[in-house]
Scaffold this active site. Structure first.
Site, mmCIF file in Angstrom:
data_model
loop_
_atom_site.group_PDB
_atom_site.id
_atom_site.type_symbol
_atom_site.label_atom_id
_atom_site.label_comp_id
_atom_site.label_asym_id
_atom_site.label_seq_id
_atom_site.Cartn_x
_atom_site.Cartn_y
_atom_site.Cartn_z
ATOM 1 N N ASP A 1 -13.063 -78.360 -19.075
ATOM 2 C CA ASP A 1 -13.342 -79.610 -18.437
ATOM 3 C C ASP A 1 -14.740 -79.104 -17.621
ATOM 4 O O ASP A 1 -15.502 -78.214 -17.595
ATOM 5 C CB ASP A 1 -12.472 -79.773 -17.319
ATOM 6 C CG ASP A 1 -12.920 -80.785 -16.346
ATOM 7 O OD1 ASP A 1 -13.195 -82.023 -16.781
ATOM 8 O OD2 ASP A 1 -13.225 -80.693 -15.029
ATOM 9 N N ASP B 1 -16.664 -81.657 -14.859
ATOM 10 C CA ASP B 1 -16.659 -81.998 -13.328
ATOM 11 C C ASP B 1 -15.609 -81.262 -12.405
ATOM 12 O O ASP B 1 -14.602 -81.256 -12.792
ATOM 13 C CB ASP B 1 -16.553 -83.350 -12.906
ATOM 14 C CG ASP B 1 -17.869 -84.086 -13.666
ATOM 15 O OD1 ASP B 1 -19.031 -84.265 -13.183
ATOM 16 O OD2 ASP B 1 -17.682 -84.832 -14.936
#
Length: 334
Positions: free
Chosen positions: A134, A136
């Site tokens: 991922d 953020d």
């Protein structure tokens, strides 16, 4: 060729080379004799044309293998361990159908006083693996910029501004879904779409300022890349936005593929982003690791039936939330 359990292997044993691998000056200048053996593992499903129709498609071109090995053997290294790792990585990257490479490199006449043997051999196996990160809250600390941008978006839309905590709880969802949830409006609402477009403009103005890597991320991504893993990004952020941020942060050079919001129809926690990355890299879900800071990441990995789901506790969801979502373990740091 050995057919077994819907897979087969190709062996290329005891290939001989004169090369300049070693620590001693004479080894580096004059060189010596080496042997290299390979076992190439290929899924039967990928090699259907070769196994069932006598066609080259789906198997390995042995001449290409030999050329790649020859090029790597010509590059001097101090350690034969390094040579074995380089060969394995190059072959996995070059041949899409390879599942695993086993390499043996033998220094036939090692510089050991009184040595009486058949050489010294380094053995190395490299399996096709994928790490889906991922972005953020996992790679980069963007929460402050996201909160600032979402706050300004709601202010300009004339809506009640949500709390910082409420905004952070939606990080990881597609942007339009985040806006809709915070505004308590349907996702396809015209006002939601207008706010989403406004957010994208504002983020490039104010949201990217001060974005930083979390400690240890650069080193871990580098380690994964150098060890031969496919390093990829599965994000709900826009493709251009995440690519620019990765370049700005200096880690784009480690990344093989990006699957962003517009690259798939279904989004986290749907398995589609990971499934797409597995298709692009020809890595099995069982050989895939998902790393993320939210329950959406962990649930995506579980829905894709990946081998491991790793949570990080420096992001937007708590350790307990990540464990409850199915994380195999949660990291405090790299």
């Amino acid at each position: 060729m050995l057919i077994q359990d819907n897979a087969f292997t190709i062996s290329m044993p005891r290939m001989r080379f004169h090369a300049r691998h070693g620590v001693m000056p004479q080894e580096q200048q004059v060189g010596g004799e080496f042997m290299l053996s390979l076992v190439l593992h290929i899924d039967g499903r990928n090699a259907h044309h070769a196994l069932c129709h006598d066609e080259l498609e789906g198997t390995i071109n042995y001449a290409e293998v030999y050329d790649i090995v020859g090029r790597e053997m010509k590059q001097p290294s101090q350690l034969i361990e390094r040579v074995a790792a380089r060969v394995a990585r190059c072959l996995l990257r070059h041949f899409f159908t390879l599942r695993q490479v086993d390499v043996e490199v033998t220094k036939c006449v090692p510089p050991i006083p009184g040595f009486d043997g058949e050489g010294v051999t380094a053995r190395y196996s490299l399996r096709r693996q994928l790490v889906a990160w991922d972005f953020d809250g996992t790679i980069a600390d963007t929460s402050h910029g996201i909160v600032q941008t979402m706050t300004e978006t709601f202010r300009r839309m004339g809506w009640a501004v949500p709390s910082d905590e409420a905004i952070c709880s939606t990080i990881g969802l597609p942007l339009q879904a985040s806006v809709a949830q915070l505004a308590a409006l349907p996702c396809g609402n015209d006002e939601v779409q207008r706010a989403t477009a406004l957010y994208r403009v504002l983020f490039e103005q104010v949201g990217t300022v001060g974005v930083t890597l979390f400690p240890g991320v650069d080193e871990e991504m580098c380690r994964q890349h150098e060890s031969g893993m496919f390093v990829a990004i599965a994000t709900s952020r826009g493709h251009d936005s995440v690519r620019c941020l990765l370049e700005q942060l200096g880690v784009l050079r480690y990344v093989d593929y990006i699957v962003a919001c517009e690259d798939v129809i279904a989004h986290k926690p749907d398995p589609a982003p990971v499934e797409r990355l597995c298709e692009l890299t020809n890595v099995l879900p069982a050989d895939t690791t998902v790393i993320g800071d939210t329950t959406f990441d962990i649930e995506m990995g579980r829905n894709a039936r990946v081998g491991r789901c790793i949570g990080v506790e420096w992001g937007n969801h708590s350790r307990k939330m990540l464990i409850d979502a199915g994380a195999d373990f949660v990291l405090r740091n790299f």
